[in-house]
Design a protein around this motif. Sequence first.
Motif, PDB file in Angstrom:
ATOM      1  N   CYS A  71      -5.476 -13.778  45.615  1.00 23.37           N
ATOM      2  CA  CYS A  71      -6.262 -15.189  45.310  1.00 23.37           C
ATOM      3  C   CYS A  71      -6.180 -16.041  46.520  1.00 23.37           C
ATOM      4  O   CYS A  71      -7.206 -16.806  46.699  1.00 23.37           O
ATOM      5  CB  CYS A  71      -5.649 -15.674  44.177  1.00 23.37           C
ATOM      6  N   LEU A  72      -5.215 -16.324  47.216  1.00 22.14           N
ATOM      7  CA  LEU A  72      -5.116 -16.883  48.355  1.00 22.14           C
ATOM      8  C   LEU A  72      -6.172 -16.736  49.256  1.00 22.14           C
ATOM      9  O   LEU A  72      -6.789 -17.514  49.846  1.00 22.14           O
ATOM     10  CB  LEU A  72      -3.616 -17.179  48.896  1.00 22.14           C
ATOM     11  N   GLN A  73      -6.154 -15.197  49.768  1.00 22.82           N
ATOM     12  CA  GLN A  73      -6.758 -15.073  50.876  1.00 22.82           C
ATOM     13  C   GLN A  73      -8.653 -15.121  50.346  1.00 22.82           C
ATOM     14  O   GLN A  73      -9.301 -15.496  51.223  1.00 22.82           O
ATOM     15  CB  GLN A  73      -6.765 -13.525  51.144  1.00 22.82           C
ATOM     16  N   LEU A  74      -8.700 -14.968  49.088  1.00 25.86           N
ATOM     17  CA  LEU A  74     -10.042 -15.066  48.525  1.00 25.86           C
ATOM     18  C   LEU A  74     -10.528 -16.513  48.605  1.00 25.86           C
ATOM     19  O   LEU A  74     -11.525 -16.710  49.086  1.00 25.86           O
ATOM     20  CB  LEU A  74     -10.188 -14.682  47.269  1.00 25.86           C
ATOM     21  N   ILE A  75      -9.641 -17.424  48.327  1.00 25.96           N
ATOM     22  CA  ILE A  75     -10.216 -18.658  48.023  1.00 25.96           C
ATOM     23  C   ILE A  75     -10.324 -19.519  49.710  1.00 25.96           C
ATOM     24  O   ILE A  75     -11.012 -20.414  49.888  1.00 25.96           O
ATOM     25  CB  ILE A  75      -9.689 -19.713  47.229  1.00 25.96           C
ATOM     26  N   ASN A  76      -9.389 -18.890  50.407  1.00 25.30           N
ATOM     27  CA  ASN A  76      -9.387 -19.316  51.766  1.00 25.30           C
ATOM     28  C   ASN A  76     -10.516 -18.860  52.722  1.00 25.30           C
ATOM     29  O   ASN A  76     -10.833 -19.382  53.654  1.00 25.30           O
ATOM     30  CB  ASN A  76      -8.136 -19.155  52.411  1.00 25.30           C
ATOM     31  N   ALA A  77     -11.100 -17.820  52.230  1.00 25.04           N
ATOM     32  CA  ALA A  77     -12.317 -17.045  52.771  1.00 25.04           C
ATOM     33  C   ALA A  77     -13.485 -18.018  52.822  1.00 25.04           C
ATOM     34  O   ALA A  77     -14.633 -17.557  53.348  1.00 25.04           O
ATOM     35  CB  ALA A  77     -12.433 -15.661  52.462  1.00 25.04           C
ATOM     36  N   VAL A  78     -13.789 -18.597  51.732  1.00 23.42           N
ATOM     37  CA  VAL A  78     -14.783 -19.476  51.244  1.00 23.42           C
ATOM     38  C   VAL A  78     -15.007 -20.915  52.076  1.00 23.42           C
ATOM     39  O   VAL A  78     -13.806 -21.335  52.314  1.00 23.42           O
ATOM     40  CB  VAL A  78     -14.838 -19.830  49.793  1.00 23.42           C
ATOM     41  N   ASN A  79     -16.017 -20.971  52.590  1.00 24.97           N
ATOM     42  CA  ASN A  79     -16.499 -22.199  53.388  1.00 24.97           C
ATOM     43  C   ASN A  79     -16.495 -23.466  52.649  1.00 24.97           C
ATOM     44  O   ASN A  79     -15.980 -24.427  53.011  1.00 24.97           O
ATOM     45  CB  ASN A  79     -17.687 -22.154  54.139  1.00 24.97           C
ATOM     46  N   ASP A  80     -16.637 -23.454  51.286  1.00 26.68           N
ATOM     47  CA  ASP A  80     -16.773 -24.810  50.477  1.00 26.68           C
ATOM     48  C   ASP A  80     -15.145 -25.231  50.228  1.00 26.68           C
ATOM     49  O   ASP A  80     -14.121 -24.329  50.442  1.00 26.68           O
ATOM     50  CB  ASP A  80     -17.457 -24.484  49.186  1.00 26.68           C
ATOM     51  N   LEU A  81     -15.109 -26.323  49.531  1.00 26.40           N
ATOM     52  CA  LEU A  81     -13.823 -26.860  49.098  1.00 26.40           C
ATOM     53  C   LEU A  81     -13.601 -25.990  47.551  1.00 26.40           C
ATOM     54  O   LEU A  81     -14.156 -26.332  46.765  1.00 26.40           O
ATOM     55  CB  LEU A  81     -13.796 -28.268  49.024  1.00 26.40           C
ATOM     56  N   ILE A  82     -12.470 -25.369  47.354  1.00 24.63           N
ATOM     57  CA  ILE A  82     -12.213 -24.989  46.251  1.00 24.63           C
ATOM     58  C   ILE A  82     -10.886 -25.511  45.711  1.00 24.63           C
ATOM     59  O   ILE A  82      -9.893 -25.489  46.422  1.00 24.63           O
ATOM     60  CB  ILE A  82     -12.057 -23.531  46.166  1.00 24.63           C
ATOM     61  N   LEU A  83     -10.888 -26.056  44.449  1.00 22.68           N
ATOM     62  CA  LEU A  83      -9.701 -26.439  43.679  1.00 22.68           C
ATOM     63  C   LEU A  83      -9.578 -25.979  42.539  1.00 22.68           C
ATOM     64  O   LEU A  83     -10.596 -25.539  41.576  1.00 22.68           O
ATOM     65  CB  LEU A  83      -9.604 -27.977  43.700  1.00 22.68           C
ATOM     66  N   ILE A  84      -8.321 -25.512  42.182  1.00 25.85           N
ATOM     67  CA  ILE A  84      -8.069 -25.288  40.564  1.00 25.85           C
ATOM     68  C   ILE A  84      -7.482 -26.214  39.962  1.00 25.85           C
ATOM     69  O   ILE A  84      -6.445 -26.828  40.091  1.00 25.85           O
ATOM     70  CB  ILE A  84      -6.890 -23.897  40.546  1.00 25.85           C
TER      71      ILE A  84
END
Length: 460
Positions: free
Chosen positions: A31-44
């Motif tokens: 999950c960390l690798q997945l959300i860090n691979a996205v260019n946008d800002l992602i928060l849970i």
Amino acid sequence: MMPKTQITHETPLAPQEQPNSPEQRLKNEFCLQLINAVNDLILILNSDRRILFANQNVIALFDVDNSEIAQKRLGEVLGCIHSTYHSDGCGASPYCEQCGALQTVKKAIEGTSSKEECRFLRKSGSFYEAMDFLVSATPISTGGSSVLVVTLTDISSEKRRRVLERTFFHDVLNTAGGVSGLTEYLVEVAPPNIQPDLTIIREALNDLIDDIHAQKDLIAAEDNDLSLQFCNVSSGVLLDSARKTYERHPVAQGKHIICDNSCLRCNIESDEHMLRRILGNMVKNALEASLEGDTVVIACNDDDDHTIFSVNNPGHMPHEVQLQIFKRSFTTKGSGRGLGTFAIKLFTESYLGGTAWFTSSEENGTTFYVRIPNTPNKTTMQPKENSMPTDNATADSKCGFSLNSVCCHSCGACCEIAPDLFALDEYGECTCLAQEGPKDLLWEAASHCPNDCIELDGDN
């Protein structure tokens, strides 16, 4: 964007997290690798709108640590100036009622994915920074519990681009129109010996204005922001106009343009301005692809309840070029070109409900076609209302307006342009003096607003 601070697997847990909690299970390596691979800002977020963790882009952009943002709410991390107005923090002040991010997150808490724009100010030292984000929120379930995945896409550049485009087209068309009007006057009063030269200058200025309008139309069409004005149009008048317009164009030097004698002359109901734009692009492209001495043939024919316009030139396109036609920015004429055939297809198919295509062979040359319905379905073809004023808008037409207090910096530009509609109050903040005003004056004020804070009724 390279983060200033890396998220590590040892990030401290938020107070309510336990080793096997849903939040902790989300924080696995994948999950960390997945959300860090996205260019946008992602928060849970949890159901109380508090942050559980964020990706590297959030950490880098706002220069915070994951342990610092745990259990904070979105506006508090983003630095929204209104997040500190109330003791309950983000979401509690009166300004928050109109916050797109808050509305999106609330809908996600209720189980509905949604997406809205969010505009806010953040303060860094004595400097205010206007931020624009497209915020989307999606509820997901894990281990019987629900969390919210919130994505923020920075659209500040797009917003600024639109303001700059609006200002540019407004100012440059005013200047060009003023020079054109002066030239018209000079043609009438000048001595006969210089009138031919002034006439050439006048025609060149008219061509310049038409080119500016063409670019303005293309940008509006790509943004789904172009309005249609339907009327009865003569196909013969369109063909004659296209021929006469480009006969004197520099690209037609040494070449010939003729109208096919067998072509149909009929009336169709469509947007005349857009049809002229389409046919002009077809003729210009044909001339650019022709050699000196070549003849370009324009024609129209009946096809049941449609009219087909065609433009032929003797040249043959290589197979690799044919595969790229209609793609935006593809060109064989050098960098910075390639919008002509793209505009033909965009205007014809997305706005007029027609079809655009071409054929090319060594025997018959290259022919571009557009097939336009004689009586269009206006309901399905008409795009959303234009966010720019139409050319035939009357100077005294009125519309309602308001100021978005979130993004207004009280720069005073609108007060100078429309002092009867805007003013700075005793605290130096911009305020509205009326609820409606002349549409053209409001558009001028909006075009000069650096923060896009003037909101007009019906402005999408």
